[in-house]
Write a protein that holds these residues in place. Structure first.
Motif, PDB file in Angstrom:
ATOM      1  N   GLY A  57      75.505   2.408 106.661  1.00  0.00           N
ATOM      2  CA  GLY A  57      74.390   1.632 107.201  1.00  0.00           C
ATOM      3  C   GLY A  57      73.937   0.534 106.261  1.00  0.00           C
ATOM      4  O   GLY A  57      72.751   0.229 106.186  1.00  0.00           O
ATOM      5  N   ARG A  72      69.814  -1.491 110.467  1.00  0.00           N
ATOM      6  CA  ARG A  72      71.079  -0.913 110.920  1.00  0.00           C
ATOM      7  C   ARG A  72      71.133   0.561 110.535  1.00  0.00           C
ATOM      8  O   ARG A  72      70.777   0.937 109.425  1.00  0.00           O
ATOM      9  CB  ARG A  72      72.245  -1.654 110.271  1.00  0.00           C
ATOM     10  CG  ARG A  72      73.616  -1.130 110.710  1.00  0.00           C
ATOM     11  CD  ARG A  72      74.731  -1.840 109.977  1.00  0.00           C
ATOM     12  NE  ARG A  72      74.759  -3.243 110.304  1.00  0.00           N
ATOM     13  CZ  ARG A  72      75.697  -3.823 111.058  1.00  0.00           C
ATOM     14  NH1 ARG A  72      76.682  -3.122 111.524  1.00  0.00           N
ATOM     15  NH2 ARG A  72      75.651  -5.110 111.294  1.00  0.00           N
ATOM     16  N   GLY A  75      76.904   3.998 111.045  1.00  0.00           N
ATOM     17  CA  GLY A  75      77.662   4.104 112.285  1.00  0.00           C
ATOM     18  C   GLY A  75      79.014   3.439 112.184  1.00  0.00           C
ATOM     19  O   GLY A  75      79.333   2.778 111.198  1.00  0.00           O
ATOM     20  N   ARG A  92      76.505   6.341 116.066  1.00  0.00           N
ATOM     21  CA  ARG A  92      75.488   6.010 115.057  1.00  0.00           C
ATOM     22  C   ARG A  92      74.566   7.208 114.884  1.00  0.00           C
ATOM     23  O   ARG A  92      74.409   8.022 115.798  1.00  0.00           O
ATOM     24  CB  ARG A  92      74.719   4.768 115.479  1.00  0.00           C
ATOM     25  CG  ARG A  92      74.020   4.963 116.791  1.00  0.00           C
ATOM     26  CD  ARG A  92      73.505   3.660 117.370  1.00  0.00           C
ATOM     27  NE  ARG A  92      73.167   3.897 118.763  1.00  0.00           N
ATOM     28  CZ  ARG A  92      73.531   3.138 119.766  1.00  0.00           C
ATOM     29  NH1 ARG A  92      74.245   2.066 119.551  1.00  0.00           N
ATOM     30  NH2 ARG A  92      73.180   3.425 120.982  1.00  0.00           N
ATOM     31  N   HIS A 107      73.308   8.516 120.441  1.00  0.00           N
ATOM     32  CA  HIS A 107      74.225   8.550 119.299  1.00  0.00           C
ATOM     33  C   HIS A 107      75.572   7.895 119.611  1.00  0.00           C
ATOM     34  O   HIS A 107      76.197   7.326 118.731  1.00  0.00           O
ATOM     35  CB  HIS A 107      74.513  10.006 118.891  1.00  0.00           C
ATOM     36  CG  HIS A 107      73.365  10.718 118.276  1.00  0.00           C
ATOM     37  ND1 HIS A 107      72.503  11.502 119.011  1.00  0.00           N
ATOM     38  CD2 HIS A 107      72.940  10.788 116.996  1.00  0.00           C
ATOM     39  CE1 HIS A 107      71.601  12.024 118.200  1.00  0.00           C
ATOM     40  NE2 HIS A 107      71.838  11.602 116.970  1.00  0.00           N
TER      41      HIS A 107
END
Length: 185
Positions: A57, A72, A75, A92, A107
C-alpha cells in the motif's frame, strides 16, 4: 485451464488487446478506466504493471469515482488467464483486520471479458484469489454486487459466500443499492 497470473510484460499484449476490444476491468468506471489504462500502457508499460501490484500500500492516493482522494490500501491485481487475457481480479485489504474503510465496497472485485463469460472463469478466479486472502491472514472477505447481477451472485455463492446485507453504496459510487456477501476463510 484457468489461472490467475501476476501482470507481466509477457502478458501485456493480450491484456491490451482485450482493452482495445472494448472490455473494461473496472465495473464502476467502465470505459473511462479502459481509456486510462490504454494511455498508461502507452506511456510506460513497466510503470503500469508496477501500479497493479502494491501489497504494501505504498502507492499514491486513489481517486474515487466522485473525484475524492483516499489513501491506497495494500492490494494487487491478477489477470485471469487461459493462454490469453480473459479478465482481471483485484484484492485489497487493511493490515491486521478483515474490516474495510467505509469507502471501500469489498475486498475482491473481478471482471471477465464479455466473450468468455458464462464459462466459470470468474468462479475459478475467485476461488484462486481466496487462497491469496487466506495468505494475508484475513478471517473473511466481503464482495459486493448489484441486486440485478445474478451472474455475480452465482460466482460468490459458488465460493461459499453468504448474503449479509442490502445497503446503499457510499455517495462516491452513486449511492445505488447493493448487496454485500461474506466468504469466511
Amino acid at each position: 485451464m484457468i489461472e490467475i497470473v501476476k501482470p507481466a510484460l509477457e502478458h501485456l499484449p493480450s491484456y491490451k488487446a482485450a482493452l482495445e476490444r472494448g472490455w473494461s476491468p473496472d465495473n464502476v468506471r467502465l470505459m473511462e478506466a479502459t481509456r486510462e489504462q490504454l494511455a498508461a500502457i502507452e506511456k510506460d508499460p513497466v510503470a503500469f504493471l508496477a501500479d497493479l501490484d502494491d501489497p504494501q500500500g505504498k502507492g499514491g492516493a486513489i481517486s474515487l469515482p466522485d473525484g475524492k482522494k483516499v489513501p491506497r490500501l495494500p492490494g494487487f491485481r491478477r489477470w485471469i488467464w487461459d493462454g490469453e487475457a480473459s479478465g482481471s481480479i483485484g484484492f485489497r485489504w487493511q493490515k491486521g483486520t478483515s474490516e474495510l474503510p467505509p469507502h471501500v465496497l469489498g475486498h475482491i472485485g473481478y471482471a471477465v471479458v464479455p466473450w468468455k463469460r458464462r464459462r466459470g472463469y470468474a468462479t475459478e478466479a475467485l476461488r484462486l484469489m481466496l487462497d491469496e486472502a487466506r495468505a494475508v491472514g484475513l478471517a473473511h472477505v466481503e464482495i459486493t454486487a448489484k441486486p440485478g447481477n445474478p451472474a455475480s451472485h452465482k460466482v460468490i455463492l459458488a465460493n461459499g459466500g453468504k448474503l449479509v446485507e442490502r445497503f446503499f453504496e457510499d455517495a462516491a459510487y452513486g449511492g445505488a443499492e447493493s448487496l454485500r456477501f461474506r466468504i469466511e476463510l
